[in-house]
Scaffold this motif. Sequence first.
Motif, short mmCIF file in Angstrom:
data_model
loop_
_atom_site.label_atom_id
_atom_site.label_comp_id
_atom_site.label_asym_id
_atom_site.label_seq_id
_atom_site.Cartn_x
_atom_site.Cartn_y
_atom_site.Cartn_z
N THR A 126 44.24 50.81 51.01
CA THR A 126 43.38 51.10 49.86
C THR A 126 44.14 51.96 48.86
OG1 THR A 126 41.38 50.99 51.20
CG2 THR A 126 41.21 52.16 49.11
N ILE A 183 37.88 46.71 44.02
CA ILE A 183 38.21 46.45 45.41
C ILE A 183 37.00 45.81 46.10
CG2 ILE A 183 38.84 47.46 47.64
CD1 ILE A 183 40.22 49.72 46.09
N THR A 202 35.65 50.56 56.18
CA THR A 202 35.03 50.85 54.89
C THR A 202 34.97 52.35 54.64
OG1 THR A 202 33.65 48.86 54.72
CG2 THR A 202 32.84 50.82 53.62
N ALA A 217 38.01 53.97 53.47
CA ALA A 217 38.39 53.67 52.10
C ALA A 217 37.50 54.35 51.06
CB ALA A 217 38.35 52.15 51.88
N ALA A 266 38.28 55.45 47.02
CA ALA A 266 37.69 54.74 45.88
C ALA A 266 36.89 55.70 45.01
CB ALA A 266 36.79 53.62 46.38
N PHE A 301 34.02 49.65 44.21
CA PHE A 301 34.34 49.20 45.56
C PHE A 301 33.11 48.52 46.15
CE2 PHE A 301 34.85 50.78 50.19
CZ PHE A 301 35.52 49.63 50.57
N SER A 305 31.75 46.86 49.45
CA SER A 305 32.02 46.73 50.88
C SER A 305 31.37 45.49 51.46
CB SER A 305 31.50 47.96 51.63
OG SER A 305 31.55 47.76 53.03
N TRP A 359 30.54 55.02 43.19
CA TRP A 359 31.44 53.89 42.99
C TRP A 359 31.38 52.84 44.10
CZ3 TRP A 359 34.03 53.46 38.40
CH2 TRP A 359 34.01 54.61 37.58
N VAL A 360 30.50 53.05 45.08
CA VAL A 360 30.48 52.19 46.27
C VAL A 360 29.20 51.36 46.34
CG1 VAL A 360 30.58 52.17 48.79
CG2 VAL A 360 31.90 53.87 47.50
N LYS A 379 36.73 50.36 34.19
CA LYS A 379 36.14 50.60 35.51
C LYS A 379 34.74 51.22 35.44
CE LYS A 379 40.57 50.95 37.94
NZ LYS A 379 41.37 50.49 36.80
N ARG A 427 31.44 49.36 36.85
CA ARG A 427 30.58 50.05 37.84
C ARG A 427 29.13 50.03 37.39
NH1 ARG A 427 27.32 53.83 39.57
NH2 ARG A 427 26.64 53.84 37.41
#
Length: 389
Positions: free
Chosen positions: A94, A106, A115, A118, A122, A129, A131, A145-146, A340, A344
């Motif tokens: 990552t 990602i 996950t 990472a 991230a 990101f 998952s 961000w996930v 980014k 997001r």
Amino acid sequence: MKAYGSGLRTTLGAGALALALALHPTAPRAAEPPIKIGAVLSVTGGASFLGDPEKKVLELFVDKINKDGGVKGRKLQLTVYDDGGAADKAASFTKRLIDSDAVDIIIGGTTTATTMAAVPLAEKAEIPFISLAGAVVIVEPVKKWVFKTPHTDRLAAEKVFADVKKRGLSKVALISEDAGFGKSGHDQSVLIAKDLGIEIVADEVYSPKDSDVTAQLTRIRNAPGVQAVFNFGFGQGPAIVTRNYQQLGIALPLYQSHGVASKEYIKLAGPASEGVRLPASGLVIADQLPATDPQKPVVTTFKKTYEDTFRMEASAFAGHAYDGLMMALAAIQRAGGTDKAKVRDEIEKTTNFVGTGGMVTMSAKDHMGLKPDAFHMVEVRKGDWALLD
């Protein structure tokens, strides 16, 4: 760009997938840089039956989209690393995707452990990101961000316990893997059981490396009041549990989690899997969905495309990667580029996306966007899945 899921529009084989967002191809501009997509997947190792189809899907659809002109003329550049199921490798790869490959987004993290290795990277780098792993801890509490595409372990437990109650039962024994997905699923099951009218009357664990769990199952068999057994895990473990369950002659209903919603589980468990129930996405029983189900055209077309290409079953895990890619590209299109922060924000605004996992509507408080009705209860009958509801 033509759409390949509920958000991109094209023809796959003989059928067309209608998507919520239309991404139209435009003439490519030579100066436009590619959209860089990074992925860290468990292509080999104990979770390879998850990671290998995920890799196949990303490569297949990136290639198709590039042949159709890309996203607004920008081609996709996919970089995939194989962490072998190791969290330390997932973190290292990552970091490489972020620092060296300079990817825009990602997609990956095949397992909960990889996950979560990472996630901090991230978040620190402020890169979107998505998952492909199951545990609720990935998105609860919400991390800016996930995001994730699979159903959570909590939703799976809720679905299983609802089915247990439909059968007039209320006393359940748990047996779970003592790491990652299995541990999280166990903890969520215990957490919500009381609220759902379920009493946990026995609780056993096993290691992912265990080749036999008869000792744990014997204790469950001898525990007073057990009416059904629920196993949380993935890989070889649940198949071993199932085979040992039959060998011990336990006649109680056996439930598995969505972590084994693949024909590979039936193959590994063999005849012992007959009658086992578990929650699964619509992709697993695509042909059995009613014609009125909005998922029907998406999952049947995806299933046909995948199986015609690879000559193997399209598992729910392949679908998770497809959904992640399609939501990412739809967000990039809406954001007007690969900034980014804007991407997001657009992922978080995903609304009524019909994916292989269900209807997705995200928000600032929900970075998965699936509801309990995204799951179907299925049962193994004669070596195949049968839709129950």
